[in-house]
Design an enzyme around this catalytic site. Sequence first.
Site, PDB file in Angstrom:
ATOM      1  N   HIS A 189       0.777  -1.679  -0.081  1.00  0.00           N
ATOM      2  CA  HIS A 189       0.150   0.110  -0.305  1.00  0.00           C
ATOM      3  C   HIS A 189       0.805   1.578  -0.059  1.00  0.00           C
ATOM      4  O   HIS A 189       0.597   2.806  -0.691  1.00  0.00           O
ATOM      5  CB  HIS A 189      -1.040   0.204   1.654  1.00  0.00           C
ATOM      6  CG  HIS A 189      -1.721  -0.887   1.256  1.00  0.00           C
ATOM      7  ND1 HIS A 189      -2.864  -0.798  -0.463  1.00  0.00           N
ATOM      8  CD2 HIS A 189      -2.613  -1.400   1.865  1.00  0.00           C
ATOM      9  CE1 HIS A 189      -3.427  -2.188   0.760  1.00  0.00           C
ATOM     10  NE2 HIS A 189      -3.762  -2.734   1.593  1.00  0.00           N
ATOM     11  N   ASP A 209      -3.181 -10.436  -2.727  1.00  0.00           N
ATOM     12  CA  ASP A 209      -3.479  -9.332  -1.604  1.00  0.00           C
ATOM     13  C   ASP A 209      -4.398  -9.912  -1.923  1.00  0.00           C
ATOM     14  O   ASP A 209      -5.354  -9.157  -1.923  1.00  0.00           O
ATOM     15  CB  ASP A 209      -3.234  -8.530  -0.791  1.00  0.00           C
ATOM     16  CG  ASP A 209      -3.261  -7.673   0.070  1.00  0.00           C
ATOM     17  OD1 ASP A 209      -2.400  -8.077   1.224  1.00  0.00           O
ATOM     18  OD2 ASP A 209      -4.013  -7.307   0.548  1.00  0.00           O
ATOM     19  N   HIS A 267      -7.088  -6.838  -0.718  1.00  0.00           N
ATOM     20  CA  HIS A 267      -6.494  -5.231  -0.302  1.00  0.00           C
ATOM     21  C   HIS A 267      -6.061  -5.174  -1.970  1.00  0.00           C
ATOM     22  O   HIS A 267      -4.866  -5.101  -2.065  1.00  0.00           O
ATOM     23  CB  HIS A 267      -6.198  -4.607  -0.024  1.00  0.00           C
ATOM     24  CG  HIS A 267      -6.929  -5.574   2.007  1.00  0.00           C
ATOM     25  ND1 HIS A 267      -6.738  -6.275   2.427  1.00  0.00           N
ATOM     26  CD2 HIS A 267      -7.933  -5.154   2.433  1.00  0.00           C
ATOM     27  CE1 HIS A 267      -7.487  -6.182   3.569  1.00  0.00           C
ATOM     28  NE2 HIS A 267      -8.515  -5.152   3.488  1.00  0.00           N
ATOM     29  N   ASP A 281      -4.955 -12.827   3.482  1.00  0.00           N
ATOM     30  CA  ASP A 281      -5.812 -12.418   3.865  1.00  0.00           C
ATOM     31  C   ASP A 281      -7.073 -12.304   2.999  1.00  0.00           C
ATOM     32  O   ASP A 281      -8.273 -11.813   3.076  1.00  0.00           O
ATOM     33  CB  ASP A 281      -5.909 -10.779   4.956  1.00  0.00           C
ATOM     34  CG  ASP A 281      -5.165 -10.104   3.320  1.00  0.00           C
ATOM     35  OD1 ASP A 281      -4.686 -10.256   1.449  1.00  0.00           O
ATOM     36  OD2 ASP A 281      -5.151  -8.396   3.342  1.00  0.00           O
TER      37      ASP A 281
END
Length: 312
Positions: A126, A163, A165, A250
């Site tokens: 991120h 991931d 996200h 995740d």
Amino acid sequence: MPETAFLYADAYLDHDTGYGHPERPQRLHAILEAIAASDVDANLKRIAPRPATTDELALVHHPDHIEVIRAMSAQGGGRIGYDTPLSEASYDIALLATGGVLTAVDAVLDGTAQRAFACGRPPGHHATPTQAMGFCLFNSIAIGARYAVREKGLGRILIVDWDVHHGNGTQDAFYEDSDVFFFSIHQSPLYPGTGMARERGAGVGAGSTLNVPVPAGSVDEDYFRVFSEMLIPAAREFSPDLVMISAGFDAHEDDPLAGVNVTTEGFGTLTRLMRDIADEHCDGRIVSTLEGGYSLHGVSSSVVAHLEALAE
């Protein structure tokens, strides 16, 4: 056959995110315990990571961003935004986490190992060139990819981010870059709100970004279909010299921060699909790095499945 490298340092445990934060040292404790209890433990070549230099961070990050993280840690820590805490040790540990990916790149490209997994924290995908966010300080995989191009002389890097996200920071780093093909499959809507299918790159990088948002409730078969129908054809056209994986776990069915239902075994299958791509295009060379994964059982069992598939 060169071995599968595993990069880890106890110092990664010293990045203190505070009580109740999901990105906690216990994640690595659980992973290490699961590896020790598995058969894969004997098949890993352990390599100590080195710290990244500030010049290496600057391959992706603006000097002001690097200085903000350094100064905040030097002053005892703090918080960037609402979700990204730093402790006094966090700057040095983030250098070591990034250095773990760089050490993995060196090991794979120098022939010490054919595949490598950097098991560090904090995560990185991120972090944009100018902003820490989403638990991430420095974008380790982006720095590793640019290092492979600029310092190791590779021409084409494939980054696959599974991931749950979207890896907005990695996308930002390479959105106008034709040397790196960035693929992301991620739950949408979900933090950070980026990664729409229409986001395909710009300038000379037009067409070098491929986002596949999937809804909550998606399962193994949905991921396998996306990989088979979208990622593999794109990888064949791009023909990478190195495959890199932002291996967040995740999307696991037990994870508390998302709603996708990939199983432990599903992550093993995704890894084998990545091996197929690497075997076809770049002599099996893969560098993988830990991103998210906040269920201790989900992340630890999935890392073991990931390593087993890498080491087969």
